[in-house]
Design an enzyme around this catalytic site. Structure first.
Site, PDB file in Angstrom:
ATOM      1  N   SER A 229      40.753  35.312  42.540  1.00  0.00           N
ATOM      2  CA  SER A 229      39.524  35.750  41.772  1.00  0.00           C
ATOM      3  C   SER A 229      39.623  37.067  41.212  1.00  0.00           C
ATOM      4  CB  SER A 229      38.254  35.295  42.349  1.00  0.00           C
ATOM      5  OG  SER A 229      37.452  35.307  41.195  1.00  0.00           O
TER       6      SER A 229
ATOM      7  N   HIS B  59      37.938  26.408  41.102  1.00  0.00           N
ATOM      8  CA  HIS B  59      38.086  27.986  41.539  1.00  0.00           C
ATOM      9  C   HIS B  59      37.927  27.973  43.307  1.00  0.00           C
ATOM     10  CE1 HIS B  59      38.037  32.263  40.691  1.00  0.00           C
ATOM     11  NE2 HIS B  59      36.965  32.375  41.397  1.00  0.00           N
TER      12      HIS B  59
END
Length: 662
Positions: A519, A632
């Site tokens: 991320s 994610h």
């Protein structure tokens, strides 16, 4: 080390047990918690475990661990019944089970399922959350018609127009009446009963509205009053987990007014319901009043918020500081102190005011997580561990205990970091070093169990992880320190951390440095390899490579770029490009592995695609691994087999490229 031994270590994951969401019974005599495992089909399953505190005897209270997902247990006010969520009927619904034994019975049969049961004080009903609308048959050929700015969300996919509503469900066997208490076209969460059961408070998410990014409002609704629910925070902000005081005259909650946009510290607040006056009772401390500590191994359940003591003079809550998450007390007079701390991660917490005790889930770098009880007496706390979830398993595996150190950044800022020595460390050998960079960026690394780190240490790597500026745990100025300057001071903090580790630990081989992160950590990995060639190999995970396209493709891009990078596509696209690693792709010489999930809507896979094509077109050393059916959160809650595959690719890339350099 043989390949067979290496492959076995990635698959440690299948052997672990994950515990969380502990709930203390109203009289303090029992604790129920959720035990999650990975079953023979390599799928997650969970069940409820009941612990008798007097005898220490515990047993599986429901049988879901092999097949179902039983979760979110909640005691009835008299302690005779547990409500919980289970998918045993095909989708999540609310079930009830007597605490003296017998079979569970299904309470709800809502079309869109039900979660988060909250008992009415007299035990006659439950508040639950359920989506409105009717199920529609999916047609793959039917186009998706989009009219809203917020039309997709990571982990959920494309939003279907349904909203989570608060429902009232009687618990009597012969009653099938379910009443929708909310119907506004927004998502509702965190419902809580007033002490007399005459009113509820809940959170309404308003970010569907243009310009209300991440806004969450508090509403009170009087059940016998046909008037509109009353909004408490008329000035906006983001507030969650409201809790009624024992006398019903005040509420506690967690949140802020976006003073520093997405980097604003969460504080503990109260509101007097008569005067509607807000008071921040943690204003005197520079403290993040939530759990911001990262782990890839456990989960805690719903946020407990700030839980009132018996006389309403103060609240208990979780807060993050210096790489640890502990339990703190704040009085309504703004007296603040830590109640339970240490170099540990308190990741779930339930307090019962009547007995002045709590049930807590705690982890540390060499313990995945266990359940504890805490008994409070003034400033004294008596702690007892009531589970040993992975003790036998962990004895079979070598572990590395990290060493904490601090170093000074280029501008004098003090940075905290940790160094894990390789398992089987020998003084006369040198070892490669992996720099791990956390996501967020407004989260923190610290004293919690990290499977990925332990795996790398077991394979002979030293592991360095730090909290550069932008991280939580070090005050408002620190967490705000990277905004508008991504790749500036934060990059220098990381590089200075590597230098400090090399200076402190002579066994690290400066010619065998490696880097990875996910991320924001993936963005920073991309940035690093575009700025320096000192790393032999890199692995970027769920990363950002191009802020200009991120603005339009991420589920949060249209406001996150402005909040964090300091501009959006209309205002100053050149600033977005300046902070984009893709701009510096010609300078990348480090072999770079790109790991990305197909269904990642937070950092969409086109971010990885752009970087891969740009590198491959320039004949750079790169490889692209795309994970199906993953979002994610692959590294934390993704499909177990894909989590293992991710770790194999990560370690394999490092092994391969260190081998090439030798």
């Amino acid at each position: 080390m043989s390949m067979e031994q290496a492959m076995m270590k990635e698959e440690w994951l299948y052997d672990f047990t994950f515990v969380g969401d502990p709930q203390l019974s109203p009289d303090g005599s029992y604790v129920v918690y959720v035990k999650r495992v990975i079953n023979e089909e390599k799928e997650y399953a969970s069940n409820l475990v009941l612990v008798n505190r007097a005898t220490g005897i515990q047993h599986d209270f429901t049988s879901g661990a092999g097949k179902y997902k039983d979760q979110s247990p909640r005691w009835s006010p008299d302690g005779k019944t547990l409500a919980f969520v289970s998918d045993r009927s095909g989708k999540n619904q609310i079930w009830l089970i007597s605490t003296v034994g017998g079979e569970a019975r299904q309470l709800t049969e809502l079309t869109n399922g039900a979660v988060d049961p909250i008992w009415k004080p007299d035990g006659s009903a439950l508040l639950v959350l359920s989506k409105d609308g009717v199920e529609k048959e999916e047609d793959a050929r039917k186009p998706l018609v989009v009219n809203d700015l917020h039309y997709k969300a990571d982990g959920k996919g494309f939003l279907d127009g349904k909203h989570t509503q608060v429902m009232l469900v009687p618990v009597t066997v012969d009653s099938e009446q379910v009443e929708a208490l909310t119907d506004a076209p927004f998502n509702h969460s965190n419902p809580s009963w007033s002490p007399d059961g005459s009113a509820i408070v809940y959170v309404r998410s308003r970010y569907e509205e243009q310009g209300s990014y991440m806004r969450t409002d508090l509403f009170i609704q009087h059940l016998k009053d046909e008037g509109e629910p009353e909004q408490l925070n008329k000035k906006g902000g983001s507030f969650v987990a409201p809790r009624w005081s024992p006398d019903g005259r005040s509420l506690s909650f967690i949140g802020h007014f976006f003073e520093h946009e997405g980097a604003t510290l969460n504080k503990v607040w109260t509101v007097d319901l008569a005067s509607k006056k807000f008071a921040c009772i943690t204003e005197a401390v520079d403290l993040e009043c939530t759990d911001a500590l990262i782990s890839d191994m456990h989960w805690g359940g719903a946020s407990p918020g700030a839980m009132w003591n018996k006389d309403g003079s103060g609240v208990y809550f979780l807060a993050s500081e210096q790489g640890n998450t502990g339990i703190y007390y704040a009085g309504v007079d703004s007296t603040i102190r830590q109640i339970s701390g240490g170099d540990r991660h308190h990741y779930a917490f339930h307090y019962v005011a009547h007995v002045n005790e709590a049930a807590v889930a705690i982890s540390d770098p060499v313990n995945i997580g266990d359940i504890y009880t805490l008994s409070f007496s003034g400033d004294r706390v008596e702690e007892q561990c009531i589970s040993t979830s992975n003790a036998e398993v962990l004895q079979s595996y070598p572990l590395s205990k990290p060493e904490m150190f601090t170093y000074e950044g280029e501008d004098g800022l003090e940075i905290q970091g940790w160094l894990m020595k390789p398992v089987g460390f020998k003084e006369d050998k040198t070892y490669p070093l992996v720099l791990e960079i956390h996501g967020g960026p407004h989260m923190m690394y610290g004293n919690s169990f990290m499977h990925e780190f332990q795996l790398l240490a077991a394979k002979g790597y030293a592991v360095l992880y730090t909290n550069p500026r932008g991280s939580q745990g070090y005050g408002q100025a620190f967490v705000n320190g990277c905004r508008g300057d991504y790749g500036g001071g934060d990059y220098e903090d990381l590089m200075t951390g590597v230098n400090a580790a090399l200076k402190t630990y002579a066994f690290i081989d400066e010619e065998r440095l490696l880097v990875t992160g996910g991320s924001y950590g993936g963005f920073m990995t991309n940035w690093i390899v575009g700025k320096t060639d000192r790393f032999k190999a890199a692995v970027t995970q769920r990363s950002i490579s191009n802020w200009q396209s991120f603005y339009g493709v991420s589920d949060i891009g249209y406001f996150f770029t402005k909040w964090e990078v300091g501009s959006d596509l209309d205002e100053n696209p050149e600033k977005l490009w300046h902070h984009s690693p893709l701009k510096y792709v010609d300078q990348i010489e480090t072999p770079l592995l790109i790991l990305h999930s197909e269904n990642d809507l937070r950092c969409p896979i086109e971010q990885g695609e752009q970087l891969y094509v740009a590198l491959k077109h320039r004949r750079k050393k790169t490889m692209f691994v795309r994970f199906p059916d993953s979002d994610h959160n692959l590294s934390r809650s993704g499909l177990p087999e894909l989590r293992v595959e991710r770790l194999k690719h990560l370690a394999g890339w490092f092994d391969t490229h260190l081998g090439e350099s030798e």
